[in-house]
Enzyme design. Structure first.
Site, PDB file in Angstrom:
ATOM      1  N   ASP A 110      -7.958  -5.304  -0.281  1.00  0.00           N
ATOM      2  CA  ASP A 110      -8.399  -6.128  -1.423  1.00  0.00           C
ATOM      3  C   ASP A 110      -8.029  -7.598  -1.290  1.00  0.00           C
ATOM      4  OD1 ASP A 110      -7.478  -3.276  -3.284  1.00  0.00           O
ATOM      5  OD2 ASP A 110      -9.522  -3.986  -2.904  1.00  0.00           O
ATOM      6  N   HIS A 157       0.857  -1.191   0.000  1.00  0.00           N
ATOM      7  CA  HIS A 157       0.000   0.000   0.000  1.00  0.00           C
ATOM      8  C   HIS A 157       0.887   1.234   0.000  1.00  0.00           C
ATOM      9  CE1 HIS A 157      -3.205   2.791   1.156  1.00  0.00           C
ATOM     10  NE2 HIS A 157      -4.036   1.851   0.734  1.00  0.00           N
TER      11      HIS A 157
HETATM   12  C1  SDX Z   1      -6.148   0.205  -2.954  1.00  0.00           C
HETATM   13  O1  SDX Z   1      -4.443   4.661  -1.908  1.00  0.00           O
HETATM   14  C2  SDX Z   1      -5.372   4.005  -1.339  1.00  0.00           C
HETATM   15  O2  SDX Z   1      -5.768   4.277  -0.224  1.00  0.00           O
HETATM   16  C3  SDX Z   1      -5.969   2.903  -2.169  1.00  0.00           C
HETATM   17  C4  SDX Z   1      -6.952   2.012  -1.432  1.00  0.00           C
HETATM   18  C5  SDX Z   1      -8.233   2.737  -1.158  1.00  0.00           C
HETATM   19  O3  SDX Z   1      -8.968   2.336  -0.228  1.00  0.00           O
HETATM   20  O4  SDX Z   1      -8.577   3.669  -1.929  1.00  0.00           O
HETATM   21  O5  SDX Z   1      -6.414   1.564  -0.204  1.00  0.00           O
HETATM   22  C6  SDX Z   1      -7.325   0.793  -2.268  1.00  0.00           C
HETATM   23  O6  SDX Z   1      -5.877   0.576  -4.066  1.00  0.00           O
HETATM   24  C7  SDX Z   1      -5.287  -0.770  -2.209  1.00  0.00           C
HETATM   25  C8  SDX Z   1      -4.034  -1.234  -3.050  1.00  0.00           C
HETATM   26  C9  SDX Z   1      -4.505  -2.323  -3.991  1.00  0.00           C
HETATM   27  N1  SDX Z   1      -3.458  -2.668  -4.957  1.00  0.00           N
HETATM   28  C10 SDX Z   1      -2.851  -3.878  -4.896  1.00  0.00           C
HETATM   29  O7  SDX Z   1      -3.043  -4.717  -4.025  1.00  0.00           O
HETATM   30  C11 SDX Z   1      -1.919  -4.127  -6.072  1.00  0.00           C
HETATM   31  C12 SDX Z   1      -0.608  -4.738  -5.543  1.00  0.00           C
HETATM   32  N2  SDX Z   1       0.022  -3.705  -4.771  1.00  0.00           N
HETATM   33  C13 SDX Z   1       1.010  -2.900  -5.457  1.00  0.00           C
HETATM   34  O8  SDX Z   1       0.793  -2.647  -6.803  1.00  0.00           O
HETATM   35  C14 SDX Z   1       1.524  -1.756  -4.612  1.00  0.00           C
HETATM   36  O9  SDX Z   1       1.685  -2.187  -3.332  1.00  0.00           O
HETATM   37  C15 SDX Z   1       0.784  -0.460  -4.604  1.00  0.00           C
HETATM   38  C16 SDX Z   1       0.487   0.040  -5.990  1.00  0.00           C
HETATM   39  C17 SDX Z   1      -0.495  -0.586  -3.858  1.00  0.00           C
HETATM   40  C18 SDX Z   1       1.687   0.529  -3.939  1.00  0.00           C
HETATM   41  O10 SDX Z   1       2.790   0.652  -4.815  1.00  0.00           O
HETATM   42  P1  SDX Z   1       4.158   1.221  -4.287  1.00  0.00           P
HETATM   43  O11 SDX Z   1       3.938   2.569  -3.749  1.00  0.00           O
HETATM   44  O12 SDX Z   1       5.250   1.010  -5.282  1.00  0.00           O
HETATM   45  O13 SDX Z   1       4.357   0.203  -3.129  1.00  0.00           O
HETATM   46  P2  SDX Z   1       5.258   0.368  -1.978  1.00  0.00           P
HETATM   47  O14 SDX Z   1       5.810   1.750  -1.781  1.00  0.00           O
HETATM   48  O15 SDX Z   1       4.562  -0.241  -0.846  1.00  0.00           O
HETATM   49  O16 SDX Z   1       6.465  -0.549  -2.540  1.00  0.00           O
HETATM   50  C19 SDX Z   1       7.586  -0.742  -1.788  1.00  0.00           C
HETATM   51  C20 SDX Z   1       8.344  -1.838  -2.530  1.00  0.00           C
HETATM   52  C21 SDX Z   1       8.570  -1.547  -4.016  1.00  0.00           C
HETATM   53  O17 SDX Z   1       9.809  -2.172  -4.313  1.00  0.00           O
HETATM   54  P3  SDX Z   1      11.127  -1.223  -4.488  1.00  0.00           P
HETATM   55  O18 SDX Z   1      10.780  -0.245  -5.590  1.00  0.00           O
HETATM   56  O19 SDX Z   1      11.324  -0.569  -3.149  1.00  0.00           O
HETATM   57  O20 SDX Z   1      12.221  -2.215  -4.866  1.00  0.00           O
HETATM   58  O21 SDX Z   1       7.616  -3.068  -2.509  1.00  0.00           O
HETATM   59  C22 SDX Z   1       7.340  -3.503  -3.837  1.00  0.00           C
HETATM   60  C23 SDX Z   1       7.501  -2.305  -4.741  1.00  0.00           C
HETATM   61  O22 SDX Z   1       7.934  -2.738  -6.017  1.00  0.00           O
HETATM   62  N3  SDX Z   1       5.959  -3.964  -3.853  1.00  0.00           N
HETATM   63  C24 SDX Z   1       5.582  -5.212  -4.090  1.00  0.00           C
HETATM   64  C25 SDX Z   1       4.177  -5.222  -3.938  1.00  0.00           C
HETATM   65  N4  SDX Z   1       3.773  -3.985  -3.631  1.00  0.00           N
HETATM   66  C26 SDX Z   1       4.860  -3.208  -3.597  1.00  0.00           C
HETATM   67  N5  SDX Z   1       6.276  -6.324  -4.424  1.00  0.00           N
HETATM   68  C27 SDX Z   1       5.535  -7.454  -4.595  1.00  0.00           C
HETATM   69  N6  SDX Z   1       4.185  -7.546  -4.455  1.00  0.00           N
HETATM   70  C28 SDX Z   1       3.485  -6.435  -4.136  1.00  0.00           C
HETATM   71  N7  SDX Z   1       2.165  -6.503  -3.995  1.00  0.00           N
END
Ligand code: SDX
Length: 393
Positions: free
Chosen positions: A328, A270
């Site tokens: 989710d 997140h």
């Molecule tokens: C919602 O914003 C909100 O409040 C949204 C929401 C709402 O109520 O409106 O909460 C609803 O959208 C929840 C999120 C749903 N999406 C997913 O579950 C999709 C999978 N999650 C990712 O795509 C990701 O976690 C995001 C898009 C949600 C956040 O992306 P970020 O900002 O890149 O994630 P982060 O800062 O937490 O990442 C830190 C690291 C990154 O690696 P580095 O660049 O540091 O090497 O963790 C990695 C990311 O690549 N990472 C993951 C991951 N999520 C982040 N690696 C593997 N699996 C994952 N799910």
């Protein structure tokens, strides 16, 4: 490249706006609607009361609540000509595509509540959207499966009405199970608002141009559809079903860690929460309750979800990156058990979030200083240069 110039955007904080509506502490995993913790609202309140709270800032007294619920109940029907509008879509259209189109078109059917300079029209538009989104989502579902539309019934509560419009058929009435309606209502509450997420920021930005509320909410629905945002609930369940059994989990954990593999664990991570998403905790408890209520034992998908969570939370990669299950991760298991196809998961998120979008839109309209307006940029493109005719290139 041009010398990168710097400019003072006029603000130092990274905040895009001030709001009194929802508070998130990402490190502690806390979420409050108007100061009330989500856990208490999910356990003690119900969706229409939460709608009142989000819209007006205070919990209603009994009289205010009754008036608000009656108002919403009496606006659940849509204009009869909307039925024809639906028939223009292909049957196999994704329900989110239909919802974006139909909600955007509401300004063509309800043009007497599109003048945002009129507080009364703003109020009417808000009630119409909260009341009609479940009907439109149910119609999108019915249309996609070739079943006749089911009209809302005023003697049913909000969640029961939605379930009935989705699952009742002329040949057989849908049996309302109060505990199932309660679980559905809780899902609506858990998704009602979430501060300045992508779709809410989209609604605020669209609203800052003075666009009508129906167009703004349609923009929010379009943004929510993305798999990184609201579309993740559909992607998360499909991922869990693809994993299939707990012995396949290590392969997927490996893929999630591989920088060269675009695969991400859907329902994990997140932008704000660097701790458990409090909504995921409530959803996980609700999943056990609903499957038990429906007599579904040994649900392999729930087993995979729980084992995946357990393994991930003990894995250094996820611990270092602070990746936890989000809202989710478990929601799809509940919705699937209730009988919804995965394509209906994000429409349910959208109808639940409509009140949050409206509350944030109203807050922005009321305080012009609070408009996101027109974001500026840092230009890093080509320096100024003269045109070269094609035969000289
Ligand atoms: C919602 O914003 C909100 O409040 C949204 C929401 C709402 O109520 O409106 O909460 C609803 O959208 C929840 C999120 C749903 N999406 C997913 O579950 C999709 C999978 N999650 C990712 O795509 C990701 O976690 C995001 C898009 C949600 C956040 O992306 P970020 O900002 O890149 O994630 P982060 O800062 O937490 O990442 C830190 C690291 C990154 O690696 P580095 O660049 O540091 O090497 O963790 C990695 C990311 O690549 N990472 C993951 C991951 N999520 C982040 N690696 C593997 N699996 C994952 N799910």
């Amino acid at each position: 490249a041009a010398d990168v110039f710097t400019y003072d955007p006029g603000f130092t904080s990274t905040a895009s706006c001030e709001s009194e509506i929802t508070f998130i502490d990402g490190d502690k995993g806390e979420l409050w609607y108007r100061g009330y913790p989500i856990e208490q609202l999910a356990a003690e309140s119900h969706y229409l009361e939460v709608c009142y709270l989000l819209l007006y800032g205070e919990l209603p007294n009994a009289d205010e609540l009754e008036k608000f619920e009656n108002l919403v109940t009496r606006h659940t029907m849509v204009h009869e000509q909307m039925n024809n509008f639906f028939r223009g879509f292909r049957r196999d259209a994704h329900p989110m595509a239909t919802m974006v189109g139909v909600v955007g078109a509401m300004s063509a059917f309800y043009h007497d509540s599109t003048d945002i300079s009129d507080p009364h029209q703003r109020e009417v538009a808000a009630i119409r959207l909260i009341a009609k989104l479940p009907t439109i989502a149910a119609m999108a579902y019915k249309y996609s499966i070739g079943q006749p539309f089911v009209y809302p019934q005023n003697d049913l509560d909000y969640a029961s009405n939605f379930l009935n419009m989705c699952f009742s058929v002329p040949a057989e009435k849908y049996e309302i199970k109060p505990e199932l309606s309660r679980a559905m209502d809780r899902i609506f509450t858990l998704h009602a608002d979430h501060e300045q997420n992508a779709s809410t920021s989209t609604v605020r930005l669209a609203g800052s141009s003075g666009a009508n509320p129906f167009a703004c909410i349609a923009a929010g629905i379009a943004c929510l559809w993305g798999p990184a945002h609201g579309g993740a609930n559909q992607a998360a369940l499909e991922m869990l079903q693809e994993i299939g059994s707990v012995d396949q989990i290590p392969e997927y954990i490996k893929r999630a860690k591989d920088k060269d593999d675009p695969f991400r664990l859907m329902g994990f991570g997140h932008r704000v929460y660097k701790n458990f998403d409090p909504r995921a905790k409530v959803m996980k408890e609700s999943a056990d309750e609903v499957l038990d209520l429906l007599g579904i034992e040994n649900n392999e998908t729930l087993k995979v979800a729980k084992e995946l969570e357990r393994i991930a939370l003990e894995d250094d990669f996820f611990i270092e990156k602070k990746l936890y299950p989000n809202v989710d991760f478990y929601s799809g298991i509940i919705l699937s058990a209730m009988g919804f196809p995965t394509a209906m998961f994000t429409p349910i998120f959208a109808l639940s979030r409509t009140v949050g979008w409206i509350a944030q839109w109203k807050e922005m309209i009321a305080d012009p200083q609070n408009k996101i307006g027109r974001p500026r940029q840092l230009y890093v493109g080509s320096d100024k240069r003269d045109y070269v005719p094609v035969d000289s290139r």
